[in-house]
Design an enzyme around this catalytic site. Structure first.
Site, PDB file in Angstrom:
ATOM      1  N   LYS A  66       0.841  -1.193   0.000  1.00 13.79           N
ATOM      2  CA  LYS A  66       0.000   0.000   0.000  1.00 13.79           C
ATOM      3  C   LYS A  66       0.874   1.239   0.000  1.00 13.79           C
ATOM      4  CE  LYS A  66      -4.003   2.290   1.095  1.00 13.79           C
ATOM      5  NZ  LYS A  66      -3.698   2.989  -0.165  1.00 13.79           N
ATOM      6  N   LYS A  74       6.353   2.563   7.696  1.00 16.55           N
ATOM      7  CA  LYS A  74       5.222   3.360   8.200  1.00 16.55           C
ATOM      8  C   LYS A  74       4.015   2.477   8.541  1.00 16.55           C
ATOM      9  CE  LYS A  74       4.595   6.908   5.581  1.00 16.55           C
ATOM     10  NZ  LYS A  74       4.154   7.795   4.455  1.00 16.55           N
ATOM     11  N   LYS A 114       4.772   1.900  -3.556  1.00 21.07           N
ATOM     12  CA  LYS A 114       4.704   3.295  -4.015  1.00 21.07           C
ATOM     13  C   LYS A 114       4.779   3.303  -5.531  1.00 21.07           C
ATOM     14  CE  LYS A 114       4.611   7.357  -1.862  1.00 21.07           C
ATOM     15  NZ  LYS A 114       4.265   7.552  -0.449  1.00 21.07           N
ATOM     16  N   ASN A 145      -1.676  20.028   0.422  1.00 16.42           N
ATOM     17  CA  ASN A 145      -2.786  19.261   1.012  1.00 16.42           C
ATOM     18  C   ASN A 145      -2.515  18.736   2.408  1.00 16.42           C
ATOM     19  OD1 ASN A 145      -4.125  19.516  -1.355  1.00 16.42           O
ATOM     20  ND2 ASN A 145      -3.386  17.560  -2.172  1.00 16.42           N
TER      21      ASN A 145
HETATM   22  N1  GLU Z   1       1.164   8.919  -0.029  1.00 17.01           N
HETATM   23  C1  GLU Z   1       0.766   8.858   1.332  1.00 17.01           C
HETATM   24  C2  GLU Z   1       1.947   8.457   2.194  1.00 17.01           C
HETATM   25  O1  GLU Z   1       3.078   8.704   1.859  1.00 17.01           O
HETATM   26  C3  GLU Z   1      -0.498   8.059   1.548  1.00 17.01           C
HETATM   27  C4  GLU Z   1      -0.420   6.587   1.282  1.00 17.01           C
HETATM   28  C5  GLU Z   1      -1.768   5.886   1.341  1.00 17.01           C
HETATM   29  O2  GLU Z   1      -2.752   6.472   1.763  1.00 17.01           O
HETATM   30  O3  GLU Z   1      -1.788   4.712   0.939  1.00 17.01           O
HETATM   31  O4  GLU Z   1       1.783   7.964   3.276  1.00 17.01           O
END
Ligand code: GLU
Length: 416
Positions: free
Chosen positions: A71, A95, A107, A222
């Site tokens: 994710k 994370k 990603k 954002n």
């Molecule tokens: N791009 C965001 C991050 O770096 C959100 C990732 C997501 O919601 O899957 O955490």
């Protein structure tokens, strides 16, 4: 590869090495954790408005699938390259482990400048990218979301293309969609809201005060605008903000809503009434109490770290601090809420969205907010306790908590 990103992946792995030495992890296991399971590079031919074809390069990296499907967001930016996407995917694994959402890290990105593209071109680019990676994504495989340069509309186009290709309505394939097609309440402000909850915990833990605290923000987009609002409501002063065009500084403080309105109108905070003009990078070094880097990676570096005056840094961006700068900040006693904790509210509410999509039952703003708060407070406490227990900094502690979970999952699956 842009200068900003040279050697980025090596740098991204630095806290993993530190965590590995705290946990006594053998080097063969470190090399498994350092290697993404899959890295796709795709060509996306797009018919531009003037009638000519242009070929864009897109990426999707899936770092580790032991804790769940991968994710993480999709970035549209001229600086996107494989090393950057690999780093971002790796950070997502960490994370997701820190906040305990059941995912590995992924990603994606496309090397492009969305600010110079029409809506039609962006839609064709997004649909082409979705088609190119469709076989490798899905609610049980890999679930994208927004990142720098992408938004809810782009998520909507991606979902639509995926539905058409698969013949299935599977809204859990992507998150941070518009509410009308299965988006979650609270996702738009989730990263800022999560960073705010983490900041409240940090302020309590480190005996700081928010009343009158001076806040400086690099990247007023954002993720930064919501936290600016929440901190302002609690009596903080927003003294500096910037974006890719320029910045505004006023030691008396600026109104975050008026700043956001100016940015919507003119695409920049530059020229905010009553402010002094500063550059994109200046918020890093202005006199302030709380610094929020909320733009891109490698912004606090060896070159400017000695000019950082903040006592607390809340990393809303991914990878804003280089390992060299990080070491110096730690030695100076600057408190840091590391990116993998500070900005994890976004993926946490993405997880809530995915859960809601799977059960087909939707939660209220209050339910989402309460759950997000619980996740962020617990994650902060876990990381802080780990830092205390091993006498290490918060970043290494965050990696320790997460790497433990990843290794446990890999062992349970028999992968190690
Ligand atoms: N791009 C965001 C991050 O770096 C959100 C990732 C997501 O919601 O899957 O955490």
């Amino acid at each position: 590869m842009s200068e900003r990103n040279s050697g980025l992946y090596e740098k991204a792995l630095t806290p993993l090495m530190k965590a590995a030495s705290v946990l006594n992890i053998e080097s063969d296991i470190v090399s498994v954790l350092s290697s993404p399971e899959r890295a796709l590079i795709v060509s996306i031919p797009v018919k531009m408005d003037r009638g000519k074809m242009r070929v864009f390069t897109g990426y999707r990296v899936q770092h580790n699938t032991s804790r769940g499907p991968t994710k993480g967001g999709i970035r549209y930016h001229p600086g996107v390259c494989i090393d950057e996407v690999k780093s971002l995917a790796f950070w997502m694994s960490i994370k997701n482990g820190v906040v305990g959402v059941p995912y590995g890290g992924g990603k994606g990105g496309i090397t492009c400048n969305p600010k110079e593209m029409s809506q039609g071109e962006l839609e064709r680019l997004t649909r082409g990218y979705a088609a190119a990676i469709a076989k490798f994504v899905g609610p049980d495989q890999d679930i994208p979301a927004p990142d720098v340069g992408t938004n809810a509309q782009i998520m909507g186009w991606f979902a639509d293309e995926y539905y058409k290709i698969t013949g299935k309505h599977l809204p859990g394939v992507i998150t941070a969609k518009p509410l009308s097609i299965g988006g979650s309440r609270g996702r738009g402000t989730a990263t800022g809201r999560g960073a705010f909850f983490a900041t409240l915990e940090a302020v309590k833990t480190f005996n700081m005060s928010l009343r009158g605290a001076r806040v400086s923000i690099q990247g007023y987009g954002n993720v930064a605008q919501p936290i600016a609002n929440y901190l302002y409501e609690l009596g903080c002063k927003i003294v500096a903000v910037s974006d890719s065009v320029g910045g505004a500084y006023n030691p008396e403080g600026m109104n975050p809503t008026a700043l956001a309105e100016l940015k919507t109108k003119t695409r920049s905070v530059k020229g905010f009434p009553g402010s002094r003009e500063i550059s994109t990078g200046d918020p890093i070094t202005v006199d302030c109490d709380i610094l929020i880097p909320a733009a891109l990676e490698n912004q606090i570096t060896e070159k400017n770290v000695n000019d950082v005056k903040a006592k607390l840094i809340v990393e809303e961006a991914n990878g804003p601090t280089t390992p060299e700068a990080d070491k110096i900040l730690h030695e100076k006693g600057v408190k840091i809420i590391p990116d993998v904790l500070a900005n994890a509210g976004g993926v946490t509410v993405s997880y809530f969205e995915w859960v809601q999509n799977r059960i087909g039952y939707y939660w209220s703003d209050e339910e989402v907010d309460e759950k997000l708060k619980g996740v962020m407070i617990k994650a902060f406490k876990d990381v802080y306790q780990t830092a205390q227990q091993h006498e290490i900094d918060m970043r290494t502690a965050a990696y320790v908590t997460s790497v433990k979970k990843i290794i446990e999952a890999m062992q349970a699956l028999g992968r190690l």
